[in-house]
Design a protein around this motif. Structure first.
Motif, mmCIF file in Angstrom:
data_model
loop_
_atom_site.group_PDB
_atom_site.id
_atom_site.type_symbol
_atom_site.label_atom_id
_atom_site.label_comp_id
_atom_site.label_asym_id
_atom_site.label_seq_id
_atom_site.Cartn_x
_atom_site.Cartn_y
_atom_site.Cartn_z
ATOM 1 N N ALA A 171 0.830 -1.212 0.000
ATOM 2 C CA ALA A 171 0.000 0.000 0.000
ATOM 3 C C ALA A 171 0.863 1.260 0.000
ATOM 4 O O ALA A 171 0.576 2.220 -0.738
ATOM 5 C CB ALA A 171 -0.915 -0.015 1.221
ATOM 6 N N GLU A 174 2.542 1.457 -3.280
ATOM 7 C CA GLU A 174 1.582 1.280 -4.373
ATOM 8 C C GLU A 174 2.179 0.366 -5.443
ATOM 9 O O GLU A 174 2.114 0.624 -6.649
ATOM 10 C CB GLU A 174 1.175 2.635 -4.971
ATOM 11 C CG GLU A 174 0.479 3.530 -3.954
ATOM 12 C CD GLU A 174 -0.029 4.835 -4.557
ATOM 13 O OE1 GLU A 174 0.041 4.972 -5.805
ATOM 14 O OE2 GLU A 174 -0.500 5.696 -3.797
ATOM 15 N N SER A 175 2.753 -0.726 -4.952
ATOM 16 C CA SER A 175 3.464 -1.671 -5.808
ATOM 17 C C SER A 175 2.689 -2.980 -5.928
ATOM 18 O O SER A 175 2.497 -3.687 -4.930
ATOM 19 C CB SER A 175 4.864 -1.954 -5.237
ATOM 20 O OG SER A 175 5.473 -3.033 -5.899
ATOM 21 N N TYR A 176 2.281 -3.312 -7.148
ATOM 22 C CA TYR A 176 1.575 -4.575 -7.356
ATOM 23 C C TYR A 176 2.541 -5.759 -7.326
ATOM 24 O O TYR A 176 2.113 -6.896 -7.107
ATOM 25 C CB TYR A 176 0.807 -4.524 -8.676
ATOM 26 C CG TYR A 176 -0.450 -3.692 -8.571
ATOM 27 C CD1 TYR A 176 -1.638 -4.249 -8.165
ATOM 28 C CD2 TYR A 176 -0.420 -2.318 -8.837
ATOM 29 C CE1 TYR A 176 -2.787 -3.495 -8.033
ATOM 30 C CE2 TYR A 176 -1.547 -1.534 -8.706
ATOM 31 C CZ TYR A 176 -2.743 -2.133 -8.304
ATOM 32 O OH TYR A 176 -3.875 -1.371 -8.165
ATOM 33 N N ASN A 311 -0.828 4.152 4.321
ATOM 34 C CA ASN A 311 -0.927 5.092 3.198
ATOM 35 C C ASN A 311 -2.341 5.671 3.152
ATOM 36 O O ASN A 311 -3.181 5.244 2.362
ATOM 37 C CB ASN A 311 -0.606 4.372 1.882
ATOM 38 C CG ASN A 311 -0.627 5.310 0.692
ATOM 39 O OD1 ASN A 311 -0.697 6.532 0.842
ATOM 40 N ND2 ASN A 311 -0.578 4.752 -0.507
ATOM 41 N N SER A 314 -4.908 7.600 -0.312
ATOM 42 C CA SER A 314 -5.723 7.147 -1.436
ATOM 43 C C SER A 314 -6.531 5.912 -1.067
ATOM 44 O O SER A 314 -6.032 4.784 -1.101
ATOM 45 C CB SER A 314 -4.831 6.841 -2.649
ATOM 46 O OG SER A 314 -5.615 6.336 -3.714
ATOM 47 N N THR A 317 -6.980 3.461 -4.154
ATOM 48 C CA THR A 317 -5.771 2.652 -4.402
ATOM 49 C C THR A 317 -5.670 1.508 -3.402
ATOM 50 O O THR A 317 -5.331 0.367 -3.761
ATOM 51 C CB THR A 317 -4.510 3.524 -4.319
ATOM 52 O OG1 THR A 317 -4.579 4.561 -5.293
ATOM 53 C CG2 THR A 317 -3.259 2.690 -4.564
ATOM 54 N N MET A 321 -5.748 -2.436 -4.367
ATOM 55 C CA MET A 321 -4.630 -3.296 -3.979
ATOM 56 C C MET A 321 -5.118 -4.461 -3.127
ATOM 57 O O MET A 321 -4.671 -5.606 -3.288
ATOM 58 C CB MET A 321 -3.587 -2.478 -3.216
ATOM 59 C CG MET A 321 -2.349 -3.266 -2.802
ATOM 60 S SD MET A 321 -1.368 -3.832 -4.207
ATOM 61 C CE MET A 321 -0.667 -2.257 -4.743
#
Length: 472
Positions: A171, A174-176, A311, A314, A317, A321
């Motif tokens: 989170a 913001e990394s998949y 985080n 957002s 987001t 996620m």
């Protein structure tokens, strides 16, 4: 051959088998409510109450017991007793109580004899494979080192911490890619928590709920249904995913698309399992006017809370996620679970021809094809449903102590002529798709025991079906 329910035989191809010594399933009648469009743990239990002849009590073999008062002090937790009221708990009682203490307590709860024969035809003869192995395991347990159980707890705890950290990191960055690692951790954590799901009530069983599954539902669909009656019409883990994945070799159950299309659409079903289970509980509660949710059903929502705390900028987001992690974790869980040891053409399924009144332990062995190379590591065992043979025979024992029981297990297998079927993980994946396509029944043939054990069994009972069966 079988009793009929609403004009339906126990098996569509039952007429193909003649004679009294062989059957095509372990039950005398087709389970009530099995073909309901909305199959849940509660409809499965309700069907058992119709079929088991327990007369509102608890049935063990041909005797009825009243365990209502005992449920409050049951060492394993009251839920096990409460859920099974009105059903036949013979298999659960045998596998969940290795010591003789529970058996010695039973007479004080006895009420009367059952008025109809047991619906399940599996047997527990004193000199049969299962009871013999159980006696030896009971003796061995008195000398077992229990310290390795700490390792099981440490592995699950480390996986849980890793899951939370990876979720927060995914989170924050913001990394998949990190989300993918988190999904792997989620799947491994849930599978490891399954070890504690089978045991007496403990806080680690709640970890099973972190991604929308319910330990309560799984104590029915997995522990009481699948574990006791694998690959049969009573196995809820098979019936719950029909008609999309049809593992039983019944030609009337699946068309060509269902037989071969699973190669393409199967992975999508794996990915939908977690959310599908939660939606099923919600819709059942609405349709039946009963609340099927509990406070522990809020556990899955703790993950997005932690993610948002890392985080808070957002919400969208974070939700995307979280959904990504849950769907991927569901895929890994489904892929591992459905290739873990049962769905293989060499494993016995309802619809195959096998001895009538089969020993419970021999039936369990015949339904498992173990994956090669899993048992060498406790981490692998806990995170991939490993040690499948011993786990099905003695599900309440912690996986960490199975290596100390292998000696008596293998000795008893040799004495009864039991062969353990194994395959590689890749071939297991191929095999489960081949099993989905299979519609022809296969016959299991008896393999003789040692003369000493055969003589002992013949003195106990004259059934020739108590010999282990292997697929030909």
């Amino acid at each position: 051959m079988a009793e009929r329910l609403q004009g339906k035989s126990l098996h569509p191809s039952a007429g193909h088998v003649t004679g009294a010594t062989y059957g095509m399933d372990i039950t005398r009648r087709y389970p009530t409510f099995r073909d309901e469009s909305h199959r849940t743990a509660h409809t499965w239990l309700e069907g058992r109450r119709y079929d088991d002849g327990a007369e509102g009590l608890w049935r063990i073999n041909d005797s009825l017991y009243d365990l209502e008062d005992f449920s409050r002090t049951h060492p394993g937790g009251s839920e096990w007793i409460r859920l099974t009221k009105g059903t036949d708990i013979t298999e659960a009682f045998e596998t969940h109580h290795i010591s003789r203490r529970a058996e010695q307590m039973l007479p004080k709860f006895y009420r009367r004899q059952a008025t109809q024969p047991r619906n399940v035809k599996l047997t527990f003869h004193e000199n049969g494979f299962y009871r013999t192995l159980k006696r030896r395991v009971r003796q061995r347990l008195s000398r077992v080192n229990l310290n390795p159980k700490v390792h099981s707890r440490q592995i699950l705890d480390a996986l849980l911490v890793s899951t939370v950290l990876m979720a927060c990191l995914a989170a924050k960055l913001e990394s998949y890619a990190v989300g993918l690692v988190c999904a792997i951790c989620v799947s491994a954590t849930i599978i490891a928590a399954h070890n504690f799901l089978h045991q007496r009530d403990n806080w680690r069983m709640f970890v099973f709920n972190i991604a929308f599954l319910s330990y309560r539902e799984w104590r029915v669909s997995h522990v009481i249904s699948h574990h006791l009656y694998p690959n049969s019409v009573l196995d809820m883990e098979i019936s719950a995913i029909e008609p999309y994945l049809c593992y039983l070799p019944w030609p009337e159950l699946k068309n060509s698309f269902q037989r071969y299309g699973s190669w393409l659409y199967g992975p999508f079903i794996y990915g939908a399992m977690f959310l599908g289970e939660f939606v099923k509980r919600l819709t059942e509660g609405i349709s039946h006017g009963k609340n099927r949710l509990h406070l522990d059903d809020l556990i899955p929502f703790l993950m997005p809370v932690f993610m948002y705390a890392s985080n808070p900028t957002s919400t969208t987001t974070i939700l995307m996620m979280w959904l990504y992690i849950v769907l991927l974790a569901s895929f890994f869980f489904g892929f591992i679970g459905l290739t873990a040891g049962h769905h293989h053409p060499k494993a016995l399924h309802s619809g195959d021809v096998f001895p009538h009144d089969m020993d419970f332990g021999l039936y369990q062995m015949a339904t498992v094809v173990e994956r090669r190379g899993i048992g060498e590591s406790l981490f692998k065992v806990l995170t991939t449903f490993g040690d499948h043979h011993l786990h099905h025979l003695f599900p309440t024992l912690d996986h960490a102590i199975f290596p100390q029981l292998n000696g008596v297990f293998l000795e008893t297998c040799r004495e009864f002529g039991v062969n353990m079927k194994v395959s590689s993980w890749f071939s297991q994946y191929i095999a489960q798709n081949l099993q989905l396509a299979r519609v022809e029944p296969k016959k299991y043939q008896s393999r003789n025991m040692s003369p000493k054990k055969a003589l002992a069994n013949n003195l106990q009972h004259s059934s020739s079906s108590q010999r282990v069966t292997i697929l030909v």
